[in-house]
Design an enzyme around this catalytic site. Structure first.
Site, PDB file in Angstrom:
ATOM      1  N   HIS A  53      53.223  54.994  -6.765  1.00 47.91           N
ATOM      2  CA  HIS A  53      53.102  55.180  -5.317  1.00 47.91           C
ATOM      3  C   HIS A  53      53.268  53.829  -4.622  1.00 47.91           C
ATOM      4  O   HIS A  53      52.922  52.788  -5.179  1.00 47.91           O
ATOM      5  CB  HIS A  53      51.743  55.776  -4.970  1.00 47.91           C
ATOM      6  CG  HIS A  53      51.650  57.242  -5.249  1.00 47.91           C
ATOM      7  ND1 HIS A  53      50.736  58.048  -4.632  1.00 47.91           N
ATOM      8  CD2 HIS A  53      52.370  58.048  -6.071  1.00 47.91           C
ATOM      9  CE1 HIS A  53      50.881  59.290  -5.061  1.00 47.91           C
ATOM     10  NE2 HIS A  53      51.866  59.317  -5.942  1.00 47.91           N
ATOM     11  N   GLU A  55      51.662  52.368  -2.225  1.00 45.57           N
ATOM     12  CA  GLU A  55      50.440  51.575  -2.016  1.00 45.57           C
ATOM     13  C   GLU A  55      50.014  50.866  -3.303  1.00 45.57           C
ATOM     14  O   GLU A  55      49.615  49.698  -3.278  1.00 45.57           O
ATOM     15  CB  GLU A  55      49.306  52.476  -1.511  1.00 45.57           C
ATOM     16  CG  GLU A  55      49.575  53.116  -0.164  1.00 45.57           C
ATOM     17  CD  GLU A  55      50.315  54.460  -0.241  1.00 45.57           C
ATOM     18  OE1 GLU A  55      50.358  55.159   0.782  1.00 45.57           O
ATOM     19  OE2 GLU A  55      50.856  54.809  -1.317  1.00 45.57           O
ATOM     20  N   CYS A  83      46.988  58.609  -0.529  1.00 44.05           N
ATOM     21  CA  CYS A  83      46.473  59.776  -1.239  1.00 44.05           C
ATOM     22  C   CYS A  83      45.153  59.423  -1.926  1.00 44.05           C
ATOM     23  O   CYS A  83      44.696  58.287  -1.880  1.00 44.05           O
ATOM     24  CB  CYS A  83      47.502  60.267  -2.264  1.00 44.05           C
ATOM     25  SG  CYS A  83      47.635  59.200  -3.717  1.00 44.05           S
TER      26      CYS A  83
END
Length: 158
Positions: A53, A55, A83
């Site tokens: 992801h 991030e 998330c």
């Protein structure tokens, strides 16, 4: 606030790169004292690795560049609400502030039923991060629409 727009526009450019590779359009930056210390481009779909992801990759980039000691004073910019998985990472590193474009209600760390970004019941995590949402939301939503069209086209081909 103007610098916030500048950083979110850069996240959007990163998200466009993710989209070109068939990934959800998520781009993320970590900023410390008005300097970008980490960048991440969503690549979970194209690599088959769910942990890729944007991030997480932004945090890894900052760590690889030697910024471990300032993560707790940094601001994370990302096109999408982090998330649950990314929110855990954010809390673990005590990132001070999160700025995102669009909410992700089913799995978001703030808007879902799993409010990892907001909880203060885990002593190790300390104070929750400051959260600012909706920055350049429309632009982020347009990227989501492009991703939805891309997925639909892939289904029609298969």
């Amino acid at each position: 606030m103007e610098s916030y727009h500048k950083y979110m526009l850069e996240c959007i450019e990163l998200a466009k790169l993710a989209l070109k590779k068939g990934n959800p359009p998520v781009g993320s930056l970590l900023v410390f004292e008005d300097k970008i210390i980490g960048k991440g481009i969503e690549s979970g779909k194209s690599t088959g690795d769910i942990t890729q992801h944007a991030e997480i990759l932004a945090v890894k980039d900052a760590l690889n560049q030697g910024y471990k000691d300032v993560l707790h004073q940094s601001v994370m910019f990302t096109t999408h609400e982090p998330c649950i998985m990314c929110s855990y990472l954010i809390r673990h590193h005590r990132i001070a502030k999160i700025v995102f474009g669009v909410s992700v209600p089913l799995v978001g760390g703030q808007s879902s039923e799993f409010k990892i970004l907001e909880t203060e019941t885990i002593p190790k995590w300390g104070k929750k991060p400051e959260i600012e949402s909706g920055l350049l939301q429309h632009e982020c939503e347009l990227l989501n629409e492009q991703f939805t069209v891309q997925l639909a086209n892939q289904k029609n081909i298969n």
